[in-house]
Design a protein around this motif. Structure first.
Motif, mmCIF file in Angstrom:
data_model
loop_
_atom_site.group_PDB
_atom_site.id
_atom_site.type_symbol
_atom_site.label_atom_id
_atom_site.label_comp_id
_atom_site.label_asym_id
_atom_site.label_seq_id
_atom_site.Cartn_x
_atom_site.Cartn_y
_atom_site.Cartn_z
ATOM 1 N N LYS A 8 0.915 -1.266 -0.143
ATOM 2 C CA LYS A 8 -0.056 -0.020 0.055
ATOM 3 C C LYS A 8 0.964 1.109 -0.092
ATOM 4 O O LYS A 8 0.317 2.276 -0.501
ATOM 5 N N VAL A 9 2.092 1.212 0.391
ATOM 6 C CA VAL A 9 3.003 2.175 0.504
ATOM 7 C C VAL A 9 3.742 2.545 -0.775
ATOM 8 O O VAL A 9 4.247 2.109 -1.391
ATOM 9 N N SER A 10 3.605 4.002 -0.916
ATOM 10 C CA SER A 10 4.534 4.574 -1.956
ATOM 11 C C SER A 10 6.001 4.535 -1.635
ATOM 12 O O SER A 10 6.147 5.277 -0.651
ATOM 13 N N PRO A 11 6.595 3.912 -2.463
ATOM 14 C CA PRO A 11 8.120 3.819 -2.008
ATOM 15 C C PRO A 11 8.877 5.317 -1.852
ATOM 16 O O PRO A 11 9.478 5.620 -1.004
ATOM 17 N N SER A 12 8.563 6.152 -3.020
ATOM 18 C CA SER A 12 9.378 7.555 -2.830
ATOM 19 C C SER A 12 8.735 8.123 -1.720
ATOM 20 O O SER A 12 9.424 9.152 -1.128
ATOM 21 N N LEU A 13 7.608 8.460 -1.485
ATOM 22 C CA LEU A 13 7.007 8.931 -0.131
ATOM 23 C C LEU A 13 7.594 8.396 0.980
ATOM 24 O O LEU A 13 8.117 9.200 1.960
ATOM 25 N N ALA A 14 7.593 6.969 1.241
ATOM 26 C CA ALA A 14 8.256 6.273 2.184
ATOM 27 C C ALA A 14 9.781 6.933 2.534
ATOM 28 O O ALA A 14 10.157 7.087 3.549
ATOM 29 N N ARG A 15 10.447 6.880 1.597
ATOM 30 C CA ARG A 15 11.951 7.347 1.767
ATOM 31 C C ARG A 15 12.264 8.569 1.962
ATOM 32 O O ARG A 15 12.843 9.025 2.858
ATOM 33 N N PRO A 45 -2.276 9.353 3.822
ATOM 34 C CA PRO A 45 -1.518 9.035 2.608
ATOM 35 C C PRO A 45 -1.994 7.791 1.915
ATOM 36 O O PRO A 45 -1.510 7.463 0.873
ATOM 37 N N GLY A 46 -2.968 7.125 2.178
ATOM 38 C CA GLY A 46 -3.832 5.801 1.522
ATOM 39 C C GLY A 46 -2.918 4.685 2.199
ATOM 40 O O GLY A 46 -3.252 3.481 1.670
ATOM 41 N N PHE A 47 -2.134 4.738 3.469
ATOM 42 C CA PHE A 47 -1.663 3.625 4.160
ATOM 43 C C PHE A 47 -1.650 4.091 5.656
ATOM 44 O O PHE A 47 -1.715 5.274 5.939
ATOM 45 N N ASP A 48 -1.594 3.112 6.623
ATOM 46 C CA ASP A 48 -1.513 3.713 7.997
ATOM 47 C C ASP A 48 0.002 3.202 8.281
ATOM 48 O O ASP A 48 0.788 2.717 7.567
ATOM 49 N N ASN A 49 0.299 3.578 9.576
ATOM 50 C CA ASN A 49 1.664 3.218 10.141
ATOM 51 C C ASN A 49 2.170 1.915 10.260
ATOM 52 O O ASN A 49 3.423 1.588 9.926
ATOM 53 N N ARG A 50 1.205 1.077 10.360
ATOM 54 C CA ARG A 50 1.604 -0.313 10.366
ATOM 55 C C ARG A 50 2.323 -0.745 8.894
ATOM 56 O O ARG A 50 3.188 -1.569 8.534
ATOM 57 N N ASP A 51 1.472 -0.238 7.828
ATOM 58 C CA ASP A 51 1.823 -0.465 6.654
ATOM 59 C C ASP A 51 3.217 -0.053 6.175
ATOM 60 O O ASP A 51 4.079 -0.575 5.478
#
Length: 62
Positions: A8-15, A45-51
């Protein structure tokens, strides 16, 4: 407690969030929320902290 879904996580956003949080994974979700709002105007953001944490584990803890 169920494990998050890293897909569910956007890699660029997460990084980028991790960079802004100074490498602190616990603070990174707050940065994701801020970035999401700046980019899309939505707080969620479309996902939660666990994701997000599952994404970091998948990418960095292998």
């Amino acid at each position: 407690m169920s494990k998050g879904n890293p897909d569910k996580v956007s890699p660029s956003l997460a990084r980028r969030a991790l960079e802004l949080a100074g490498g602190d994974r616990k603070k990174a979700y707050s940065e994701c929320v801020k970035l999401s709002f700046q980019i899309t105007g939505r707080i969620a953001p479309g996902f939660d902290n666990r994701d997000l944490q599952a994404f970091y584990e998948e990418v960095f803890d292998r």
